[in-house]
Write an enzyme that holds these catalytic residues in place. Structure first.
Site, PDB file in Angstrom:
ATOM      1  CE  LYS A 201      -3.403  -1.195  -0.532  1.00 21.59           C
ATOM      2  NZ  LYS A 201      -3.725  -1.923  -1.809  1.00 21.59           N
TER       3      LYS A 201
ATOM      4  CG  HIS B 233       4.772  -6.538  -1.155  1.00 22.22           C
ATOM      5  ND1 HIS B 233       4.841  -5.208  -1.497  1.00 22.22           N
ATOM      6  CD2 HIS B 233       3.559  -6.972  -1.602  1.00 22.22           C
ATOM      7  CE1 HIS B 233       3.722  -4.865  -2.123  1.00 22.22           C
ATOM      8  NE2 HIS B 233       2.937  -5.917  -2.209  1.00 22.22           N
TER       9      HIS B 233
ATOM     10  CB  SER C 159      -3.838   2.477   1.845  1.00 20.90           C
ATOM     11  OG  SER C 159      -4.029   1.887   0.593  1.00 20.90           O
TER      12      SER C 159
HETATM   13  P1  A3P Z   1      -5.218   4.593  -1.206  1.00 21.01           P
HETATM   14  O1  A3P Z   1      -5.876   3.358  -0.662  1.00 21.01           O
HETATM   15  O2  A3P Z   1      -4.747   5.507  -0.113  1.00 21.01           O
HETATM   16  O3  A3P Z   1      -6.050   5.294  -2.218  1.00 21.01           O
HETATM   17  P2  A3P Z   1      -0.195  -0.484  -3.637  1.00 21.01           P
HETATM   18  O4  A3P Z   1      -0.209  -0.385  -5.110  1.00 21.01           O
HETATM   19  O5  A3P Z   1       1.174  -0.481  -3.028  1.00 21.01           O
HETATM   20  O6  A3P Z   1      -1.081  -1.584  -3.146  1.00 21.01           O
HETATM   21  O7  A3P Z   1      -0.820   0.892  -3.070  1.00 21.01           O
HETATM   22  C1  A3P Z   1      -2.161   1.226  -3.292  1.00 21.01           C
HETATM   23  C2  A3P Z   1      -2.347   2.673  -2.932  1.00 21.01           C
HETATM   24  O8  A3P Z   1      -1.713   3.482  -3.946  1.00 21.01           O
HETATM   25  C3  A3P Z   1      -3.819   3.087  -2.915  1.00 21.01           C
HETATM   26  O9  A3P Z   1      -3.885   4.137  -1.954  1.00 21.01           O
HETATM   27  C4  A3P Z   1      -3.991   3.583  -4.342  1.00 21.01           C
HETATM   28  O10 A3P Z   1      -5.111   4.422  -4.501  1.00 21.01           O
HETATM   29  C5  A3P Z   1      -2.675   4.345  -4.509  1.00 21.01           C
HETATM   30  N1  A3P Z   1      -2.333   4.631  -5.910  1.00 21.01           N
HETATM   31  C6  A3P Z   1      -2.219   3.770  -6.944  1.00 21.01           C
HETATM   32  N2  A3P Z   1      -1.927   4.420  -8.077  1.00 21.01           N
HETATM   33  C7  A3P Z   1      -1.853   5.735  -7.764  1.00 21.01           C
HETATM   34  C8  A3P Z   1      -1.605   6.926  -8.516  1.00 21.01           C
HETATM   35  N3  A3P Z   1      -1.407   6.907  -9.812  1.00 21.01           N
HETATM   36  N4  A3P Z   1      -1.604   8.111  -7.839  1.00 21.01           N
HETATM   37  C9  A3P Z   1      -1.826   8.161  -6.516  1.00 21.01           C
HETATM   38  N5  A3P Z   1      -2.084   7.068  -5.752  1.00 21.01           N
HETATM   39  C10 A3P Z   1      -2.091   5.874  -6.363  1.00 21.01           C
END
Ligand code: A3P
Length: 287
Positions: free
Chosen positions: A45, A101, A131
């Site tokens: 996240k 990870h 998140s």
């Molecule tokens: P939120 O739940 O705070 O919206 P991961 O990919 O490591 O699982 O992380 C997911 C988080 O990254 C989520 O956060 C998601 O919305 C955010 N995320 C993914 N792509 C993004 C982007 N282009 N810009 C901003 N946040 C992004």
């Protein structure tokens, strides 16, 4: 379902059984890196999916073919996951791109011998927690995070998948000599995506015209990536990820923890953070 049903334990860390098996972990341990491999490393996240979009676009010089046709988990596969067994990673042309990870000290022997390039993405742990909480609500392969106060203690103690955020960040801040690392934060990427793309391209030794940097940054904006069915997990059946409960592309902002944590929880979080991070010299954007 209980943790026993959903998780396996590996080197003291809980992993979701849905993607991690004894075979996939053996494959990971025996994996052979090449010096020009690029490894995206994140605590969950923290911006994994985002980086899985940016890096292929940079390495292709802005050609969107791979982000339009390959799911992120095949485009920049997780090395520890079962899927890695069927992708013939050994046959992929250089430069290969992978994700993990895992912590630095969990990496296979070849990683330390070859020292491929690593991009380590960090995010304010309070936003990571926020998140992750919503991810646990929608993903059937993760335990129910309710009540939140209990889940918060689990998160801060590292009784969650992939262990503690603190150990993860500290392990990757203390890598061995000669390891090529780019440290970048979610917050920096939100603040100035073009500059972040430029920095990443420089680290990857892939010079890009200003126009291409602009195109990549535009494609990787939250609102645009959210529409990409190769990245937004919309093909995953709702029995596995129920996006009616919480979308994978949820908010994509900095500071949403303020809507999630009570004042007392935030205060407790800060106290634990202060204690656990007291010896860390790195200056984070959220400090
Ligand atoms: P939120 O739940 O705070 O919206 P991961 O990919 O490591 O699982 O992380 C997911 C988080 O990254 C989520 O956060 C998601 O919305 C955010 N995320 C993914 N792509 C993004 C982007 N282009 N810009 C901003 N946040 C992004």
């Amino acid at each position: 379902m209980t943790e026993e049903d959903l998780y396996i334990s590996y080197k003291g860390i809980k992993l979701p059984k849905i993607a991690h098996t004894p075979e996939s972990l053996k494959h990971f341990e025996e994996f052979t890196f090449r010096p020009d491999d690029v490894l995206i490393v994140t605590y969950p996240k923290s911006g994994t999916t985002w980086m899985q979009e940016i890096v292929p676009l940079i390495l292709s010089g802005g050609d969107p073919a791979s982000v339009e046709t390959l799911h992120n988990w095949d485009r920049v596969p997780w090395l520890e996951e079962h899927r890695a067994l069927v992708l013939n990673l050994e046959d992929r042309p250089s430069p290969r791109m992978f994700t993990t990870h895992f912590l630095d000290d969990m990496m296979p022997a070849s990683f330390f011998a070859v020292k491929p390039k690593v991009i380590y993405v960090m995010r304010n742990p309070k936003d990571v927690f926020t998140s992750l909480f919503h991810y646990h609500v929608m993903a059937s392969f993760l335990v129910n995070p309710v009540p939140q106060s209990e889940f918060l203690h689990k998160f801060l103690d590292g009784r969650v998948v992939f262990g503690t955020w603190f150990d993860h960040v500290k392990s990757w801040l203390n890598v061995g000599e000669g390891q090529q690392m780019l440290y970048i934060s979610y917050e920096e990427m939100v603040k100035d995506l073009k500059d972040s793309v430029r920095r990443i391209a420089q680290f990857l030794e892939k010079p890009l015209d200003a126009e291409v940097v602009e195109q990549i940054a535009n494609r990787c904006l939250f609102k645009n990536m959210k529409k990409n069915s190769m990245s937004n997990y919309s093909v995953v059946p709702c029995e596995i990820m129920d996006q009616t409960k919480s979308e994978f592309f949820r908010k994509g902002v900095v500071g949403d923890w303020q809507n999630q944590l009570t004042a007392a929880e935030a205060e407790y979080f800060d106290a634990v953070y202060k204690e656990k991070m007291k010896d860390v010299k790195y200056t984070f954007p959220w400090d």
